[in-house]
Design a protein around this motif. Structure first.
Motif: not given
Length: 95
Positions: A37-39, A42-43
């Motif tokens: 859920r941390q951007p 995730y990226q």
């Protein structure tokens, strides 16, 4: 020819590095050290999956179903390592 050989070995080294990062990150995600859920996490995870999934999907076609155990990264890593050994041992042919 030596520079082509060195470029091939550099590319294989980069592939091994990306695979090690992907494997380590998958463990950290599964043990809930990293959170998708941390951007940023995730990226990075999506980028690594997009890079490696074409390779892994081809290997998964030949592997038997292991009920949740994915051996495709291990097989791919061993194949890249074996390819590097073959290139290093036969470098004299190209020089």
């Amino acid at each position: 020819m030596l520079s082509i050989l060195q470029i091939l070995l550099m590319i294989l080294g980069a592939v091994k590095f990306v695979m090690i990062v992907h494997i380590a990150m998958s463990w950290l995600i599964n043990f809930q050290v990293l959170n998708l859920r941390q951007p940023l996490v995730y990226q990075i995870w999506e980028g690594l999956n997009r890079l490696l999934e074409p390779l892994y999907s081809r290997i998964r076609r030949f592997l038997p179903d292991m009920n949740g155990l994915d051996l495709a990264p291990l097989v791919a890593f061993l194949a890249v390592y074996a390819l590097e050994i073959i290139i290093r041992n036969n470098a004299g042919i190209f020089l």
